[in-house]
Scaffold this active site. Structure first.
Site, PDB file in Angstrom:
ATOM      1  N   LYS A 112      66.544  31.262  99.184  1.00  0.00           N
ATOM      2  CA  LYS A 112      66.359  32.056 100.439  1.00  0.00           C
ATOM      3  C   LYS A 112      67.462  33.030 100.995  1.00  0.00           C
ATOM      4  CE  LYS A 112      62.564  29.864 100.888  1.00  0.00           C
ATOM      5  NZ  LYS A 112      62.526  28.970  99.634  1.00  0.00           N
TER       6      LYS A 112
HETATM    7  C1  LIG Z   1      61.367  28.494  98.932  1.00  0.00           C
HETATM    8  C2  LIG Z   1      61.927  27.814  97.496  1.00  0.00           C
HETATM    9  C3  LIG Z   1      60.968  28.002  96.475  1.00  0.00           C
HETATM   10  C4  LIG Z   1      59.700  28.551  96.531  1.00  0.00           C
HETATM   11  O1  LIG Z   1      59.825  29.953  96.584  1.00  0.00           O
HETATM   12  P1  LIG Z   1      58.821  30.751  96.952  1.00  0.00           P
HETATM   13  O2  LIG Z   1      59.156  32.157  97.089  1.00  0.00           O
HETATM   14  O3  LIG Z   1      58.108  30.229  98.428  1.00  0.00           O
HETATM   15  O4  LIG Z   1      57.676  30.602  96.020  1.00  0.00           O
HETATM   16  C5  LIG Z   1      61.447  27.095  95.421  1.00  0.00           C
HETATM   17  N1  LIG Z   1      62.745  26.543  95.253  1.00  0.00           N
HETATM   18  C6  LIG Z   1      63.275  26.314  96.425  1.00  0.00           C
HETATM   19  C7  LIG Z   1      64.637  25.497  96.316  1.00  0.00           C
HETATM   20  C8  LIG Z   1      63.088  27.245  97.673  1.00  0.00           C
HETATM   21  O5  LIG Z   1      63.898  26.978  98.787  1.00  0.00           O
END
Ligand SMILES: *Cc1c(COP(=O)(O)O)cnc(C)c1O
Length: 495
Positions: A112
């Site tokens: 993120k």
């Molecule tokens: C948010 C997240 C995901 C999923 O990503 P999306 O963009 O919501 O599909 C997968 N793995 C981790 C560790 C995340 O923080």
């Protein structure tokens, strides 16, 4: 100068410019914003040798008015070139016959950070461009990782405040500790009794509440989103698809123009959708492999064309992917349905009223051609971490393990040996209990597992997670999911 304009996937939003889209976060009709003219094709030769910062500036500025490059470049330097990430920003490692693009090198040890290091800069730029002097209240629902990354991104950013809602029983102890210990004078972290979908749908509801709109007007505040419904989250995520591809070219693993596959551990589908946009911008991608945990609604969608949210919600050892309503799938369906907002509106109304929608056969055929999907049980996640470590020496976290395991199955079944990049979405130290168990067969508490895992594997503990256990808890508020919208109203009144 041609202004790039953005419209909603549900067809009823009057066109907005880029900056307005960032500030508004979501369509006024509840849909998601998308550029009306599609995506600019890139000349790969010109981009091949750019640094991450310059590549990001080039890609991201494709989405802003043509006089916007300098501002965007400055923002990219602040986000990716000022010590928040290592120099290469996204290291690409080899594990056996796959490549792993590490998206977790930022401030919170999860992917993120890739977008949320940038979004606050896009937000302040947009406030300036639109000569907006109201305060923006950022709302974020989180399944664990968005919350912390958004808090770090927006803390003490002038003209903004941020409220993060997390499910009290739906995030890992470390994720929770990261959030509730957050410092900054404009941040608030609120636990909710409910799951991630409850939090996300309440936040979406807040944007469409007439009552809240009025309150906001009275108090000189407006709401925006730090979730991947905001186009400002999505656009920075396109960059690392190009970057990891170019890394393989520059290291002579592939030749410019060769097609590759990407495997993406998916939840809200923002990461995968950014990859689709990269493909539309000319990156040679053959296949996307969308990987899920036991909440396998996306696997079912990509194998049947039917999105059916009437199912049990499971809490798993990959909690950032514990999601049943994948917001960004709406953008994919829109783009594959000939940008028919009315149609998408119908689907979403069906989803709201019955929990199910199904795309037309023709549309599904096209989607299925490009997207393959699979899922892993919790046991298989643990097994995969152990196997990958034994076979290749690479230490996966639980989410990335899903990508790795689903890809290995796909490779075996399809005999598709196209070079494949797996996006690694978190550091193994963010979910140390499961990872330690996978490597040693033994169980330890989360914090003990961090130290033990480091001793066992020699893999460095990321700085953001060092000493986390002892941080002071600053946020203790917990509310019912039914009260989220009211709560936001109260905070607006306090402005
Ligand atoms: C948010 C997240 C995901 C999923 O990503 P999306 O963009 O919501 O599909 C997968 N793995 C981790 C560790 C995340 O923080």
């Amino acid at each position: 100068m041609k202004e790039k304009t953005y419209v909603s996937t549900r067809g009823k939003q009057t066109p907005l410019n880029f900056y307005q889209s960032i500030l508004q976060g979501i369509g006024s009709d509840g849909g998601l914003l998308v550029p009306v003219d599609g995506f600019e094709k890139k000349n790969l030769n010109e981009l091949l040798h750019l640094s991450y910062v310059d590549l990001a500036a080039n890609i991201i500025s494709s989405f802003v008015p043509s006089d916007g490059y300098d501002d965007i470049h400055k923002a990219c330097v602040a986000a990716y070139g000022s010590g928040l990430f290592p120099e290469e920003v996204v290291p690409v490692k080899k594990a056996g016959d796959v490549y792993i693009a590490e998206l977790f090198q930022g401030r919170t040890a999860a992917f993120k950070d890739m977008a949320l290091s940038m979004l606050p800069h896009l937000m302040t730029l947009s406030l300036k461009k639109m000569q907006e002097d109201r305060e923006v209240m950022i709302l974020a629902a989180t399944s664990g990782d968005t919350g912390k990354a958004a808090l770090e991104g927006f803390k003490d950013v002038e003209g903004t405040c941020i409220k993060v809602f997390y499910p009290i029983d739906g995030v890992s102890p470390i994720q929770k500790q990261q959030m509730v210990s957050q410092t900054g004078n404009n941040v608030e972290v609120i636990g909710i009794r409910g799951n991630f979908d409850d939090a996300q749908s309440a936040v979406k509801k807040a944007f469409n509440s007439e009552e809240l709109k009025k309150l906001c007007e009275e108090h000189d505040v407006f709401l925006s989103s730090a979730n991947s419904i905001n186009i400002g989250r999505l656009i920075p995520q396109i960059v690392y698809y190009f970057y990891s591809y170019f890394t393989l070219v520059n290291e002579r693993e592939i030749t410019l123009g060769d097609k590759v596959n990407f495997t993406i551990p998916s939840g809200n589908f923002g990461n995968a959708l950014a990859g689709y946009i990269a493909k539309e911008m000319g990156l040679p991608i053959q296949t996307f492999i969308c990987a899920s945990n036991k909440n396998n609604i996306l696997t079912d969608f990509f194998t049947t064309g039917k999105y059916d949210a009437n199912r049990e919600f499971y809490k798993t050892n990959a909690p950032a992917m514990d999601i049943l309503v994948s917001s960004n799938l709406e953008r994919l369906v829109y783009l594959f349905s000939g940008k028919d907002g009315q149609k998408v509106n119908e689907y979403m109304e069906k989803l709201n009223s019955t929990g199910v929608y199904e795309v037309e056969t023709e549309v599904f055929e096209n989607i299925k051609e490009l997207f393959k999907a699979g899922w892993l049980s919790e046991d298989d996640i643990i097994k995969t971490i152990g196997e990958c470590y034994k076979d290749t020496g690479y230490l996966l976290d639980t989410h990335t393990a899903i990508g790795y395991g689903v890809y290995k199955r796909y490779q075996k079944e399809s005999q598709d040996n196209t070079k494949t990049i797996i996006l690694s979405t978190a550091s193994p130290y963010k979910f140390p209990e499961s990872v330690y168990q996978a490597i040693t067969g033994e169980r330890l508490g989360e914090y003990d597992a961090i130290e033990a895992l480091n001793k066992e594997t020699g893999v460095d503990i990321p700085t953001p997670l060092a000493g986390i256990k002892d941080r002071e808890i600053l946020h203790k508020l917990v509310i019912d999911k039914e009260n989220i919208v009211n709560f936001i109203g109260e905070r607006v009144k306090g402005k």
